[in-house]
Design a protein around this motif. Structure first.
Motif, short mmCIF file in Angstrom:
data_model
loop_
_atom_site.label_atom_id
_atom_site.label_comp_id
_atom_site.label_asym_id
_atom_site.label_seq_id
_atom_site.Cartn_x
_atom_site.Cartn_y
_atom_site.Cartn_z
N THR A 259 8.14 4.93 -4.01
CA THR A 259 7.18 6.02 -3.87
C THR A 259 6.52 6.34 -5.20
O THR A 259 6.95 5.86 -6.25
N THR A 260 5.53 7.19 -5.15
CA THR A 260 4.76 7.55 -6.33
C THR A 260 5.12 8.92 -6.88
O THR A 260 4.62 9.28 -7.95
N GLY B 253 7.58 5.65 0.55
CA GLY B 253 7.76 7.09 0.70
C GLY B 253 6.46 7.85 0.55
O GLY B 253 5.95 7.98 -0.55
N GLY B 254 5.93 8.30 1.68
CA GLY B 254 4.72 9.13 1.68
C GLY B 254 3.71 8.64 2.70
O GLY B 254 3.25 7.51 2.61
N GLY B 255 3.36 9.51 3.63
CA GLY B 255 2.38 9.17 4.66
C GLY B 255 1.05 8.70 4.10
O GLY B 255 0.47 7.73 4.59
N PRO B 256 0.53 9.34 3.03
CA PRO B 256 -0.76 8.91 2.48
C PRO B 256 -0.74 7.51 1.85
O PRO B 256 -1.78 6.97 1.52
N LEU B 257 0.43 6.93 1.70
CA LEU B 257 0.54 5.60 1.11
C LEU B 257 0.54 4.50 2.17
O LEU B 257 0.79 3.34 1.87
N GLY B 258 0.23 4.87 3.40
CA GLY B 258 0.28 3.93 4.51
C GLY B 258 -0.61 2.71 4.34
O GLY B 258 -0.21 1.59 4.67
N GLU B 259 -1.80 2.89 3.83
CA GLU B 259 -2.71 1.75 3.65
C GLU B 259 -2.13 0.77 2.63
O GLU B 259 -2.18 -0.44 2.83
N ASP C 285 0.63 -1.17 4.27
CA ASP C 285 0.11 -2.23 5.14
C ASP C 285 -0.22 -3.48 4.34
O ASP C 285 0.10 -4.59 4.75
N SER C 286 -0.86 -3.30 3.19
CA SER C 286 -1.23 -4.47 2.40
C SER C 286 -0.01 -5.14 1.76
O SER C 286 -0.01 -6.35 1.53
N LEU C 287 1.04 -4.37 1.50
CA LEU C 287 2.24 -4.94 0.89
C LEU C 287 3.09 -5.73 1.87
O LEU C 287 3.82 -6.64 1.48
N ARG C 288 2.98 -5.40 3.14
CA ARG C 288 3.78 -6.08 4.16
C ARG C 288 3.60 -7.60 4.10
O ARG C 288 4.55 -8.36 4.26
N ALA C 289 2.37 -8.03 3.85
CA ALA C 289 2.07 -9.46 3.82
C ALA C 289 2.59 -10.14 2.55
O ALA C 289 2.72 -11.36 2.50
N PRO D 246 11.07 -6.52 5.06
CA PRO D 246 10.24 -5.54 5.75
C PRO D 246 9.86 -4.36 4.84
O PRO D 246 10.70 -3.81 4.14
N VAL D 247 8.58 -4.04 4.84
CA VAL D 247 8.04 -2.87 4.13
C VAL D 247 7.61 -1.89 5.22
O VAL D 247 6.75 -2.21 6.04
N ILE D 248 8.21 -0.72 5.22
CA ILE D 248 8.04 0.23 6.32
C ILE D 248 7.21 1.42 5.88
O ILE D 248 7.56 2.12 4.93
N ALA D 249 6.11 1.64 6.58
CA ALA D 249 5.25 2.80 6.35
C ALA D 249 5.69 3.92 7.31
O ALA D 249 5.96 3.66 8.49
N PRO D 250 5.75 5.15 6.84
CA PRO D 250 6.28 6.25 7.66
C PRO D 250 5.50 6.56 8.95
O PRO D 250 6.11 6.78 9.99
N ILE D 251 4.19 6.59 8.90
CA ILE D 251 3.43 6.99 10.10
C ILE D 251 3.59 5.98 11.24
O ILE D 251 3.92 6.37 12.37
N PRO D 252 3.39 4.67 11.00
CA PRO D 252 3.65 3.73 12.10
C PRO D 252 5.10 3.75 12.58
O PRO D 252 5.35 3.59 13.78
#
Length: 143
Positions: A37-38, A102-108, A111-115, A120-126
């Motif tokens: 997280t940031t 860690g952090g909903g605003p970091l979702g984008e 997504d780019s880190l998953r690739a 697994p890199v997990i974004a909170p909102i999805p």
């Protein structure tokens, strides 16, 4: 009492917290996980939440990005690269088998880190959406 607990008690519709959903998904099947997280000011509350969910035995630690969080937020490429380094530390140094961003605003950025990672890199909102879909499917009388 936590707002999530209060909201859940008010009716038959499931209520899901984004952080909780991401942590539970990361720790599924006994998997070890870390958090990248940031925001250093949230580190203590994040670690407390991990403990409150009974996941401390699977938690490998929290890694923070380098630099000012506000400056990183203003520069998406720097944010992605800084988060990528934190994810890599979670995996390589700490042995995490999944990493929560860690952090909903970091979702984008998530997504780019998953690739970029086999882990697994997990974004909170999805994660919350997936958890809510599972809960709704298991709740009698919901469409």
């Amino acid at each position: 009492m936590r707002a999530l607990t209060l909201a859940s008690a008010r009716g038959p519709v499931p209520v899901v917290g984004i952080g909780e959903a991401a942590l539970l998904e990361a720790a599924a099947s006994g998997r070890s996980f870390g958090i990248a997280t940031t925001t250093p000011l949230l580190a203590g509350s994040i670690v407390e939440r991990v403990a409150a969910l009974g996941l401390s035995d699977r938690f490998t630690g929290l890694r923070l990005t380098e630099g000012d969080p506000e400056a990183l937020s203003a520069d998406p490429e720097s944010l992605r690269e800084s988060l990528a380094r934190a994810v890599e530390e979670c995996v390589v140094r700490d042995g995490a088998r999944a990493v929560v961003i860690g952090g909903g605003p970091l979702g984008e950025a998530a997504d780019s880190l998953r690739a970029r990672f086999e882990t697994p890199v997990i974004a909170p909102i999805p994660a919350a959406c997936r958890r809510l879909a599972r809960l709704l499917a298991a709740t009698p009388g919901t469409p």
